[in-house]
Design a protein around this motif. Sequence first.
Motif, mmCIF file in Angstrom:
data_model
loop_
_atom_site.group_PDB
_atom_site.id
_atom_site.type_symbol
_atom_site.label_atom_id
_atom_site.label_comp_id
_atom_site.label_asym_id
_atom_site.label_seq_id
_atom_site.Cartn_x
_atom_site.Cartn_y
_atom_site.Cartn_z
ATOM 1 N N CYS A 22 1.038 -1.147 -0.126
ATOM 2 C CA CYS A 22 0.239 -0.284 0.454
ATOM 3 C C CYS A 22 0.731 1.077 0.136
ATOM 4 N N LEU A 23 2.245 1.158 0.511
ATOM 5 C CA LEU A 23 3.005 1.768 0.542
ATOM 6 C C LEU A 23 3.292 2.746 -0.599
ATOM 7 N N GLY A 24 3.465 0.724 -1.189
ATOM 8 C CA GLY A 24 4.251 1.225 -3.133
ATOM 9 C C GLY A 24 2.951 2.329 -3.758
ATOM 10 N N ILE A 75 -0.238 -12.881 -18.749
ATOM 11 C CA ILE A 75 -0.510 -12.558 -17.643
ATOM 12 C C ILE A 75 -0.708 -11.801 -17.898
ATOM 13 N N TYR A 76 -0.268 -10.692 -17.842
ATOM 14 C CA TYR A 76 -0.499 -9.398 -18.861
ATOM 15 C C TYR A 76 -1.756 -8.922 -19.829
ATOM 16 N N GLN A 77 -1.943 -10.624 -20.785
ATOM 17 C CA GLN A 77 -2.327 -10.226 -21.980
ATOM 18 C C GLN A 77 -4.311 -10.794 -21.120
ATOM 19 N N LEU A 78 -3.891 -11.270 -20.105
ATOM 20 C CA LEU A 78 -4.955 -12.002 -19.950
ATOM 21 C C LEU A 78 -6.103 -10.723 -18.813
ATOM 22 N N ALA A 79 -5.128 -9.969 -18.450
ATOM 23 C CA ALA A 79 -5.345 -9.146 -17.319
ATOM 24 C C ALA A 79 -5.937 -8.001 -18.667
ATOM 25 N N LEU A 93 0.146 -5.135 -9.294
ATOM 26 C CA LEU A 93 0.259 -6.721 -9.680
ATOM 27 C C LEU A 93 0.976 -6.652 -8.508
ATOM 28 N N PRO A 94 2.394 -5.950 -7.949
ATOM 29 C CA PRO A 94 3.341 -5.987 -7.035
ATOM 30 C C PRO A 94 2.468 -6.414 -5.561
ATOM 31 N N LEU A 95 1.124 -6.081 -5.320
ATOM 32 C CA LEU A 95 0.477 -6.396 -4.244
ATOM 33 C C LEU A 95 -0.108 -7.943 -3.466
ATOM 34 N N PHE A 96 -0.593 -8.272 -5.611
ATOM 35 C CA PHE A 96 -0.335 -9.458 -5.621
ATOM 36 C C PHE A 96 0.539 -10.496 -5.627
ATOM 37 N N ILE A 97 2.013 -10.309 -6.344
ATOM 38 C CA ILE A 97 2.420 -11.277 -5.775
ATOM 39 C C ILE A 97 3.536 -11.490 -4.594
ATOM 40 N N ASP A 134 13.837 -2.377 -6.520
ATOM 41 C CA ASP A 134 12.472 -2.587 -7.058
ATOM 42 C C ASP A 134 12.666 -3.226 -7.706
ATOM 43 N N ASP A 135 13.227 -4.528 -8.148
ATOM 44 C CA ASP A 135 12.408 -6.050 -8.508
ATOM 45 C C ASP A 135 11.191 -6.016 -8.214
ATOM 46 N N LEU A 136 10.146 -6.997 -6.876
ATOM 47 C CA LEU A 136 9.040 -6.501 -6.711
ATOM 48 C C LEU A 136 7.980 -5.466 -7.770
ATOM 49 N N VAL A 137 8.340 -4.732 -6.915
ATOM 50 C CA VAL A 137 7.869 -3.575 -8.135
ATOM 51 C C VAL A 137 7.185 -2.986 -9.113
ATOM 52 N N SER A 138 8.545 -3.960 -9.817
ATOM 53 C CA SER A 138 9.050 -3.391 -10.887
ATOM 54 C C SER A 138 7.200 -4.414 -11.954
ATOM 55 N N ALA A 139 7.071 -4.842 -11.310
ATOM 56 C CA ALA A 139 6.214 -6.493 -11.942
ATOM 57 C C ALA A 139 6.321 -6.789 -13.716
ATOM 58 N N THR A 140 8.035 -6.595 -13.615
ATOM 59 C CA THR A 140 8.385 -8.025 -14.517
ATOM 60 C C THR A 140 8.952 -8.886 -14.330
ATOM 61 N N PRO A 141 9.218 -9.101 -15.333
ATOM 62 C CA PRO A 141 9.753 -10.872 -14.681
ATOM 63 C C PRO A 141 10.167 -10.997 -13.899
ATOM 64 N N ARG A 142 11.673 -10.338 -13.269
ATOM 65 C CA ARG A 142 12.467 -10.392 -12.641
ATOM 66 C C ARG A 142 11.298 -10.661 -10.805
ATOM 67 N N ALA A 143 10.195 -9.972 -11.025
ATOM 68 C CA ALA A 143 9.689 -9.442 -9.775
ATOM 69 C C ALA A 143 8.536 -11.302 -9.005
ATOM 70 N N PHE A 144 8.589 -11.937 -10.404
ATOM 71 C CA PHE A 144 8.485 -13.448 -10.567
ATOM 72 C C PHE A 144 9.018 -13.930 -9.835
ATOM 73 N N SER A 145 10.419 -14.002 -9.675
ATOM 74 C CA SER A 145 12.020 -14.795 -9.818
ATOM 75 C C SER A 145 11.836 -15.112 -8.161
ATOM 76 N N TYR A 146 11.311 -14.385 -7.181
ATOM 77 C CA TYR A 146 11.736 -14.655 -5.821
ATOM 78 C C TYR A 146 9.803 -15.628 -5.211
#
Length: 573
Positions: A22-24, A75-79, A93-97, A134-146
């Motif tokens: 939420c801060l993000g 994922i983005y296409q479905l959204a 998306l970062p909230l859910f990831i 900024d990995d998670l907040v980017s919601a780019t492929p690397r955000a999913f790595s964790y």
Amino acid sequence: MIKIPKIVWLSLSLAFSIFYSCLGLQQAFSSEYIVQDDARQHVFWMMRFIDPALFPNDFIADYFQSVAPLAYKTIYQLAAAIGINPLFFNKILPLFIGLITTFYCFAFSLEILPLPGTAFISSLVLNQNLWMKDDLVSATPRAFSYVLILAFLYYLSRRYLVPVLIAIALIGLIYPHCIFLAGGLLIIRLFKKKEKGFYLSQNPQDYRFCFLGLGVAFLVMLPYALSHSVFDPIITVAQAKQLPEFLPGGRTEFFSQRLDEYFIYGKRSGMFPMYPFIPLTLVSGVFLPLLLKFPSRFPLVKRIQPNIILLPQLLFGSLGMFFIAHAFIFRLHLPNRYTAYSFRIIIALSTGITLSLILDALLNWVAKKTISFSRRRQVIALSFIGLIVGAILFYPNTMKRFPITLYVEGNEPKLYEFFKQQPKDILIASLAEDTNSNLPSFTQRSIFIGREYSIPYHWGYYRKFRQRAIALIQTQYSSSLEEVKRFIKNHHIDFFLLDKNAFTPEYLADNSWLQQFQPYAKQAQQRLERGNLPILANFIKDCSVFETKYRVVLSAKCISGSTSKRMSKNQAI
């Protein structure tokens, strides 16, 4: 440790994840024109999912679409299919990831030390670390790595074969680099340690997991290996060493004369990720191997499960891939990608266990009712407990910036509105570094080049991009009207976007990105220093179609319709 139900600890873990998210989100929606830094590369082109007419014949958009992993795009296409704007989706998306990452971190921690309080600490410090980068907040492929690594570790620790195979497939389809970590870990687990060395596992299940896992990894990666792109080949080491972009101070700095920087803490070449020990409580995780040697002083050591072996196995697998990636530089992308994410996970989990061992030992010390245990020692023990708990919970409050999101706010809203009103197939040529990279996201209009898109790993792409950059520098600072017209015609330019100070020597001298394109940037700078005004400067009055305090937009059609005779007259005036 205090007996609190598992669901309470899990709820607290998820609550902190939501709180940080939420801060993000407050930053994400603080302005109409705001976008995450890396989303400018990886998400802008996805507006095609909403309107296929956007970015027609745009080789920059085509490139970033081509390198996006299949499941990530899906994922983005479905959204988008249900009406969610990709740039809006990128912000939420970062909230859910984060929530799913927290869940798997909590669950896997319990497989190592079955204490919900420990799982809470591990997930909390991991969340804090993720929101300081900024990995998670980017919601780019690397955000999913964790979440992908943690899900794989959890299912592997539980010996759930099908979920392990699904996790491997998702890793390959969302963030392919990590599939080598998964495969390496499965191979490492075939070797068991004994006093005088190692021996091959006698457990058939280990081989089943390994061979089936490697089979899934092979099938997922096969399309990558067989595919051919117009943006190939991968840049070679010899080519990269000739480009300023890869040298110290370059756009994608990689090579360094210092071995410690090159192998240890280099942003792309180094072993350790940026800020591996922030929050500082993560430093305690380094001492876990030491604490494990003293079970009498730290009784919780006896409750640690055999699954803890997954942490050193992941560590060795990551280090192995790190050095293999260095041996095949750029073929396996960047070496740092094989340690940055796994190290953060290892450190967070180790920290959760370490702090739990220490807190438990202190609580046991306080609970002792012996004559020798003075009230003073009890106060000291309680003070240490309070200090540790306070550091775990409130460390982010000591940071000047938290969370770190790297959201980029556009400062030219009227300019964006102007371009939005233009046809969808326009092409904008600009060297305005802080503006041109924002235009595709804020206006959904194509640009000729932009600093954010100067990614040099695929030579088929970057060779053309670099040629474009050089051509635009030469054109913008040319004294020949015919050269400018030829540039407009050859590249189908519709608008030039100029900074109002673009025709000063300092403009080029102070721009580190443009200085990479030598000798062309230097030649243009020298012409300005000699007082030679570029021909485009003469069109600012007659061909300007939009203007702000710092920038001016010129119509390429207006420039193309001008004659040398007319320009001579204007110059005389």
